[in-house]
Motif scaffolding. Sequence first.
Motif, mmCIF file in Angstrom:
data_model
loop_
_atom_site.group_PDB
_atom_site.id
_atom_site.type_symbol
_atom_site.label_atom_id
_atom_site.label_comp_id
_atom_site.label_asym_id
_atom_site.label_seq_id
_atom_site.Cartn_x
_atom_site.Cartn_y
_atom_site.Cartn_z
ATOM 1 N N UNK A 198 -0.885 -14.276 14.737
ATOM 2 C CA UNK A 198 -1.717 -13.860 13.619
ATOM 3 C C UNK A 198 -1.311 -12.509 13.074
ATOM 4 N N UNK A 199 -2.203 -11.924 12.301
ATOM 5 C CA UNK A 199 -1.959 -10.624 11.692
ATOM 6 C C UNK A 199 -2.935 -9.630 12.304
ATOM 7 N N UNK A 200 -2.406 -8.519 12.782
ATOM 8 C CA UNK A 200 -3.242 -7.436 13.311
ATOM 9 C C UNK A 200 -2.989 -6.190 12.493
ATOM 10 N N UNK A 201 -4.040 -5.418 12.264
ATOM 11 C CA UNK A 201 -3.894 -4.117 11.619
ATOM 12 C C UNK A 201 -3.747 -3.080 12.725
ATOM 13 N N UNK A 202 -2.684 -2.295 12.666
ATOM 14 C CA UNK A 202 -2.411 -1.292 13.690
ATOM 15 C C UNK A 202 -2.158 0.058 13.028
ATOM 16 N N UNK A 226 3.083 3.391 3.708
ATOM 17 C CA UNK A 226 1.898 4.074 4.198
ATOM 18 C C UNK A 226 1.851 3.840 5.701
ATOM 19 N N UNK A 227 1.653 4.883 6.490
ATOM 20 C CA UNK A 227 1.697 4.759 7.947
ATOM 21 C C UNK A 227 0.320 4.479 8.565
ATOM 22 N N UNK A 228 -0.675 4.138 7.755
ATOM 23 C CA UNK A 228 -2.022 3.830 8.246
ATOM 24 C C UNK A 228 -2.365 2.400 7.843
ATOM 25 N N UNK A 229 -3.009 1.673 8.727
ATOM 26 C CA UNK A 229 -3.392 0.300 8.417
ATOM 27 C C UNK A 229 -2.187 -0.601 8.223
ATOM 28 N N UNK A 230 -1.289 -0.588 9.182
ATOM 29 C CA UNK A 230 -0.048 -1.355 9.090
ATOM 30 C C UNK A 230 -0.306 -2.783 9.546
ATOM 31 N N UNK A 231 0.209 -3.731 8.791
ATOM 32 C CA UNK A 231 0.081 -5.139 9.152
ATOM 33 C C UNK A 231 1.181 -5.475 10.156
ATOM 34 N N UNK A 232 0.749 -5.919 11.338
ATOM 35 C CA UNK A 232 1.666 -6.260 12.430
ATOM 36 C C UNK A 232 1.693 -7.777 12.585
ATOM 37 N N UNK A 260 0.852 -1.181 0.000
ATOM 38 C CA UNK A 260 0.000 0.000 0.000
ATOM 39 C C UNK A 260 0.892 1.237 0.000
ATOM 40 N N UNK A 261 0.436 2.279 -0.627
ATOM 41 C CA UNK A 261 1.218 3.516 -0.644
ATOM 42 C C UNK A 261 1.988 3.667 -1.940
ATOM 43 N N UNK A 318 4.416 -4.228 7.981
ATOM 44 C CA UNK A 318 4.300 -4.142 6.527
ATOM 45 C C UNK A 318 3.145 -3.233 6.126
ATOM 46 N N UNK A 319 3.323 -2.484 5.061
ATOM 47 C CA UNK A 319 2.238 -1.716 4.458
ATOM 48 C C UNK A 319 1.671 -2.552 3.312
ATOM 49 N N UNK A 320 0.664 -3.341 3.614
ATOM 50 C CA UNK A 320 0.075 -4.217 2.603
ATOM 51 C C UNK A 320 -1.221 -3.613 2.077
ATOM 52 N N UNK A 321 -1.400 -3.667 0.773
ATOM 53 C CA UNK A 321 -2.626 -3.173 0.154
ATOM 54 C C UNK A 321 -3.800 -4.083 0.510
ATOM 55 N N UNK A 322 -3.555 -5.387 0.575
ATOM 56 C CA UNK A 322 -4.604 -6.354 0.890
ATOM 57 C C UNK A 322 -4.107 -7.312 1.980
ATOM 58 N N UNK A 323 -4.136 -6.873 3.244
ATOM 59 C CA UNK A 323 -3.624 -7.721 4.319
ATOM 60 C C UNK A 323 -4.412 -9.017 4.496
#
Length: 184
Positions: free
Chosen positions: A107-111, A152-158, A13-14, A170-175
């Motif tokens: 797992x994967x969290x969006x932060x 992109x600093x919004x919706x970061x995959x943790x 993403x970004x 990670x800045x993923x477009x489709x986490x």
Amino acid sequence: MSDIDEGRVLELAGSRVKPMIWLAVLMCIPLLFIVAALGTGHSPIHAATPEQADLIGTVVVCALVMLLLALLLLMQCARVHVDQDTLIVHTGVGTKRIPLANLRAHGLRLVNFSTHPELRPVVKLWGTGLPGFAGGWFKLRNGDKAVCLLLDRHGISYLRSDADKLTVLLSLAEPEKLRALLGR
């Protein structure tokens, strides 16, 4: 069936335009000073003859241009994909391979850094940090070591790997693609 069809290539993403412009501007500043000094005959390089100073200045300018091109190429090559149950993060300056099995526990969290400031990269250990791009190994505010590829600093995959003692941001477009691969 290709990797893209199977959902294994994870798009970022970004945009890479802003960091590339910053890099070009930052690299051009010393180039302008060297070219101006050589053009006015006031060479900052001390050599036996003016011709040697011009030659050294030309070599330095060429080296800086080559460095700029190499860094731009490395930033363009930054990507994330999954291959044979391994998450592969190409940060531009290195590659980190993490087995998906090591990431499944958390797992994967969006932060977001505004709600989770402890996850913000604060010290660059090995990588590239520019406005709009952070790629490489960083120390986070909470003290954890992390592999980051952020545009992109919004919706970061943790993601967290306890086995590797490593955080992945990670800045993923489709986490959800990575979340689905972790769920297998």
